[in-house]
Design a protein around this motif. Sequence first.
Motif, PDB file in Angstrom:
ATOM      1  N   LEU A   1      12.526  14.048  10.392  1.00 27.61           N
ATOM      2  CA  LEU A   1      12.005  13.103  11.372  1.00 27.61           C
ATOM      3  C   LEU A   1      13.109  12.178  11.869  1.00 27.61           C
ATOM      4  O   LEU A   1      13.250  11.935  13.061  1.00 27.61           O
ATOM      5  N   CYS A   2      13.918  11.701  10.958  1.00 30.82           N
ATOM      6  CA  CYS A   2      14.980  10.749  11.301  1.00 30.82           C
ATOM      7  C   CYS A   2      16.211  11.414  11.901  1.00 30.82           C
ATOM      8  O   CYS A   2      17.063  10.731  12.475  1.00 30.82           O
ATOM      9  N   SER A   3      16.335  12.719  11.805  1.00 29.57           N
ATOM     10  CA  SER A   3      17.519  13.401  12.331  1.00 29.57           C
ATOM     11  C   SER A   3      17.367  13.822  13.786  1.00 29.57           C
ATOM     12  O   SER A   3      18.345  14.175  14.435  1.00 29.57           O
ATOM     13  N   PHE A   4      16.162  13.778  14.327  1.00 28.56           N
ATOM     14  CA  PHE A   4      15.927  14.212  15.699  1.00 28.56           C
ATOM     15  C   PHE A   4      16.008  13.076  16.695  1.00 28.56           C
ATOM     16  O   PHE A   4      15.751  11.914  16.372  1.00 28.56           O
ATOM     17  N   GLU A   5      16.312  13.435  17.921  1.00 29.81           N
ATOM     18  CA  GLU A   5      16.165  12.539  19.060  1.00 29.81           C
ATOM     19  C   GLU A   5      14.883  12.990  19.752  1.00 29.81           C
ATOM     20  O   GLU A   5      14.771  14.144  20.162  1.00 29.81           O
ATOM     21  N   TRP A   6      13.916  12.102  19.841  1.00 32.23           N
ATOM     22  CA  TRP A   6      12.605  12.444  20.368  1.00 32.23           C
ATOM     23  C   TRP A   6      12.467  11.969  21.808  1.00 32.23           C
ATOM     24  O   TRP A   6      12.731  10.816  22.114  1.00 32.23           O
ATOM     25  N   SER A   7      12.046  12.859  22.704  1.00 36.07           N
ATOM     26  CA  SER A   7      11.771  12.503  24.090  1.00 36.07           C
ATOM     27  C   SER A   7      10.278  12.211  24.199  1.00 36.07           C
ATOM     28  O   SER A   7       9.456  13.027  23.803  1.00 36.07           O
TER      29      SER A   7
END
Length: 135
Positions: free
Chosen positions: A101-107
Amino acid sequence: GSGGSTGALGAVLGGHGAVSPLEDVLSFTAARDVVSGIVVSRFWQSVAASDTVWRDQCEALWADKAHVPHRFRDVVAMGRLQAYWGSVEDAKRIAISVEELCSFEWSIRMKGWAGPDWTANDAWWQGQRSCIRRY
């Protein structure tokens, strides 16, 4: 056979680090069929379990994936056969880890069915880059 790279065996195995014709054929064969060749003999095991065969199997498996965990892509830490079947098992998960969850960049953007009151102020619907969130 002795496993050397001379004569007919050498022609099938390729030798000198080259991809053998048999490895090339197996890279286009269904993964479950390739696995069944591993138990036939030592010769078949050396060919059917090779990273050359499973590299192509992994690439085909991952072609439409939005994310493949780094541990599976790391060719030094994990052989391609293990990476393939690890990926198959990983795809059965129903939850995401905190680390992922913390490793992604969420659009973030509103869906069209939310209606014009919601989409009118959404950057993506105005032709701009969607909002980005990191956790």
